[in-house]
Design a protein around this motif. Sequence first.
Motif, short mmCIF file in Angstrom:
data_model
loop_
_atom_site.label_atom_id
_atom_site.label_comp_id
_atom_site.label_asym_id
_atom_site.label_seq_id
_atom_site.Cartn_x
_atom_site.Cartn_y
_atom_site.Cartn_z
N GLY A 161 13.57 -20.93 28.99
CA GLY A 161 13.31 -20.38 27.57
C GLY A 161 13.00 -19.11 27.59
N ARG A 162 13.23 -18.31 26.37
CA ARG A 162 12.82 -17.10 26.21
C ARG A 162 11.35 -16.86 25.75
NH1 ARG A 162 17.35 -13.37 25.45
NH2 ARG A 162 19.37 -14.37 25.62
N SER A 222 8.38 -15.92 23.40
CA SER A 222 8.24 -16.11 21.86
C SER A 222 7.71 -14.69 21.47
CB SER A 222 7.33 -17.38 21.34
OG SER A 222 7.40 -17.25 20.03
N HIS A 258 7.38 -11.51 18.45
CA HIS A 258 7.38 -11.49 16.95
C HIS A 258 8.84 -11.07 16.48
CE1 HIS A 258 4.94 -11.94 13.51
NE2 HIS A 258 5.49 -10.78 13.02
N GLN A 261 11.81 -11.00 17.52
CA GLN A 261 12.99 -11.95 17.81
C GLN A 261 12.96 -13.23 17.19
OE1 GLN A 261 13.23 -12.31 22.18
NE2 GLN A 261 13.54 -10.17 22.18
N GLN A 262 11.71 -13.57 16.96
CA GLN A 262 11.42 -14.73 16.24
C GLN A 262 11.61 -14.77 14.89
OE1 GLN A 262 10.41 -18.09 17.49
NE2 GLN A 262 11.32 -17.17 19.17
N ASN A 280 12.57 -18.11 13.06
CA ASN A 280 11.52 -18.62 13.98
C ASN A 280 12.17 -19.50 15.03
OD1 ASN A 280 9.30 -17.83 12.65
ND2 ASN A 280 9.62 -19.49 11.19
N GLY A 281 13.27 -18.92 15.65
CA GLY A 281 13.95 -19.41 16.95
C GLY A 281 14.92 -20.55 16.60
N PHE A 327 17.63 -18.07 20.79
CA PHE A 327 16.10 -17.86 21.02
C PHE A 327 15.25 -19.04 20.91
CE2 PHE A 327 17.62 -13.48 19.67
CZ PHE A 327 16.92 -13.08 20.73
N THR A 328 15.89 -20.18 20.60
CA THR A 328 15.28 -21.46 20.36
C THR A 328 14.91 -22.24 21.66
OG1 THR A 328 15.34 -23.79 19.42
CG2 THR A 328 17.44 -23.01 20.68
N PRO A 329 13.65 -22.59 22.00
CA PRO A 329 13.21 -23.19 23.26
C PRO A 329 14.18 -24.27 23.80
CG PRO A 329 11.29 -22.80 21.77
CD PRO A 329 12.42 -22.90 21.01
N ASP A 363 2.08 -9.37 20.22
CA ASP A 363 2.67 -10.55 21.32
C ASP A 363 1.93 -10.51 22.60
OD1 ASP A 363 4.97 -10.90 19.86
OD2 ASP A 363 5.98 -9.14 20.34
#
Length: 251
Positions: free
Chosen positions: A98-99, A101, A103, A105-106, A111-112, A117-119, A220
């Motif tokens: 995972g990357r 999280s 602010h 980038q999200q 929101n990913g 960027f999604t978990p 962050d």
Amino acid sequence: MAMFFFLGAFFIFVLFLLQTYRAKRKILLPPGRYGLPLIGNLHQFVQYKSPPHHYVWQLSHKYGPLMSLRLGFVPTLVVSSAKMAKEVMGKHDLEFSGRPSLHGQQKLSYNGLDLAFTPYGDYWKEMRKICVLRLFNLKRVQSFHSIRENEVSCMIQKIRKAADASRTANLSEAVTALTSSIICRVAFGKSYEDQGSERSKFHNLLNEAQAMAASLFVSDYLPFMGWIDKLTGLMARLEKNFSEFDVSTKK
């Protein structure tokens, strides 16, 4: 009276953070430079006055290829050798897939919700499956052959005209523009390269989005001090870029 109450509450809060920090230090972590309560090692990056990767490279000579730092409330593992990177990304890829999280980038990735960027999880697996089967399959890639060929031809023509006029051609900018134009035509069905002010606006938005994705947001690393991002205007700048980029790509 209120002042004494505030100071007492703040003192208790600091004690609580110190106890939490000491408890976390008891966990077996790789070696690393000792940080301060609350801010961790953040102040050391400012004191070094060089790019962060230069500072981390210097620390790796002392603490080894695997070391731990703490950026505010965020524990950070630093890997600085090919052998250790292979160990982390190969044998322990699920733990580190995972990357963080962040602010900026999200926000820019809704929101990913994108693949980058999604978990890691069921949603990521489904997104990857859709991309492999529907977006990146051989038939779909071949269908954009004419677009790639046309854009490469346009780039060569621009370089040739610059050479005929004895002007210097910046190949880095030319290749960047080529990549941007191909992606825009494939994803949005239009090219911004030959649209004057609209082209300039889109490139400015793209550069700003890249800057926002890499910007340091206090929230962050120190969530309770997130108000600083609003005070500095960074949060408003991110919201503006997100809104303008969103509108630009939907036209």
